[in-house]
Scaffold this active site. Sequence first.
Site, PDB file in Angstrom:
ATOM      1  N   SER A   1      85.462  -4.878 -33.444  1.00 25.36           N
ATOM      2  CA  SER A   1      85.424  -6.297 -33.799  1.00 25.36           C
ATOM      3  C   SER A   1      84.011  -6.673 -34.265  1.00 25.36           C
ATOM      4  O   SER A   1      83.498  -6.062 -35.206  1.00 25.36           O
ATOM      5  CB  SER A   1      85.904  -7.144 -32.620  1.00 25.36           C
ATOM      6  N   GLN A   2      83.359  -7.648 -33.607  1.00 31.68           N
ATOM      7  CA  GLN A   2      81.982  -7.945 -33.995  1.00 31.68           C
ATOM      8  C   GLN A   2      81.128  -6.691 -33.916  1.00 31.68           C
ATOM      9  O   GLN A   2      80.318  -6.413 -34.808  1.00 31.68           O
ATOM     10  CB  GLN A   2      81.391  -9.024 -33.095  1.00 31.68           C
TER      11      GLN A   2
ATOM     12  N   TYR B   1      82.379 -10.218 -30.030  1.00 26.60           N
ATOM     13  CA  TYR B   1      81.950 -11.617 -30.093  1.00 26.60           C
ATOM     14  C   TYR B   1      82.120 -12.293 -28.736  1.00 26.60           C
ATOM     15  O   TYR B   1      83.161 -12.171 -28.086  1.00 26.60           O
ATOM     16  CB  TYR B   1      82.785 -12.350 -31.138  1.00 26.60           C
TER      17      TYR B   1
ATOM     18  N   ASP C   1      96.763  -7.880 -37.129  1.00 27.05           N
ATOM     19  CA  ASP C   1      95.503  -8.479 -36.674  1.00 27.05           C
ATOM     20  C   ASP C   1      95.241  -9.781 -37.429  1.00 27.05           C
ATOM     21  O   ASP C   1      95.033  -9.770 -38.646  1.00 27.05           O
ATOM     22  CB  ASP C   1      94.361  -7.489 -36.894  1.00 27.05           C
TER      23      ASP C   1
ATOM     24  N   HIS D   1      94.701  -7.373 -32.980  1.00 26.93           N
ATOM     25  CA  HIS D   1      93.265  -7.103 -32.891  1.00 26.93           C
ATOM     26  C   HIS D   1      92.934  -6.043 -31.855  1.00 26.93           C
ATOM     27  O   HIS D   1      91.867  -5.439 -31.906  1.00 26.93           O
ATOM     28  CB  HIS D   1      92.521  -8.408 -32.576  1.00 26.93           C
TER      29      HIS D   1
END
Length: 346
Positions: A186-187, A92, A272, A309
């Site tokens: 992630s994204q 992101y 996370d 994360h």
Amino acid sequence: MPHFDLPLDQLRQYAPAVAEPADFDAFWRATLAAAAEHPVLVDVRPEPTHLRLVDTWDVTFAGYGGDPVRAWYTRPAGADGPLPLVVEYVGYGRGRGLPHERLTWPVAGYAHLLMDARGQSGHYAAGDTPDPRAGAPGGPWPVTWGILAPEDYYYRRMITDAVRAVQAARALPGVDPGRVVAAGNSQGGGIALAVAGLVDDLAALITTAPFLCHVQRAIEITDAEPYGEIARYLAADRTAEDAVRRTLSYVDGVTFARRAVAPAHFGVGLRDTVCPPSTVFAAHNQYGAANGRPELPQRVVHVYPFNGHEGGEAVQVRRQLAWLAGVLAAPADATGPATDTTEESA
């Protein structure tokens, strides 16, 4: 373990019912069919990099609505024959950056296509793909663009771009079209997971801390971005919750995961707060549940109890490399019974 989420013994069994629109499959069939009206590969040009061990091309392909999407195509210099290819999706706020920034996959001997994220460049890394369709009602952040209707939502466009990236990759020179892998963190991990649910002949999926999984829970238990951006939007527009939840149900990674058939490699940090571990396990534990092929898929998840994360970072990448080499070396018809492995990693 953070106080807001579940202990590991519960996470291993966590398989919640996730809101699934009755027209979910029809929605995505129609979306991808509309994109297919445009020839996928638009332009491929050599890109000078001053790197002697890899060759790179600047690729433009037609994504959602035929919009031009940029990507870097990189492969080992002088490699003979068609290579397996990893299509990677970025996190992101990132764009594709510069070609020399992501070399792990080509240095490992794979062809590599790194897709730009439309409209997101400038926060962490530069990109070259605008989003000309970002004007629908919604909040000021990409995760909220067009969020009041699934037809207008940003991630409808980006997921379509991602599927088209796989199609474009298969048309590139030097690629083995039967060995294409979707990958991301992630994204990027959430987008790769969506691709695995929409493309039924991927060779493998590699996803770490995937975003957009079990979204209804995520927006309730974390204020970290990007989920926090949705919460802030709902705090300002107090009448939008029903519409927003409906839109998010069309892009939930759990629903895509249930339809996937490719072997899958997951990673998750138990601390996370960006993509809470319960949302990741919700997708992992239901991966392949609705694909109609009980012999598939094999899957593994590496768990990092003391990481957030960032997950396993370089350790996770090393495990991805070893796992993918084994998957691609196995005969295509030697899938065997479905496997489900959880591995705790320090």
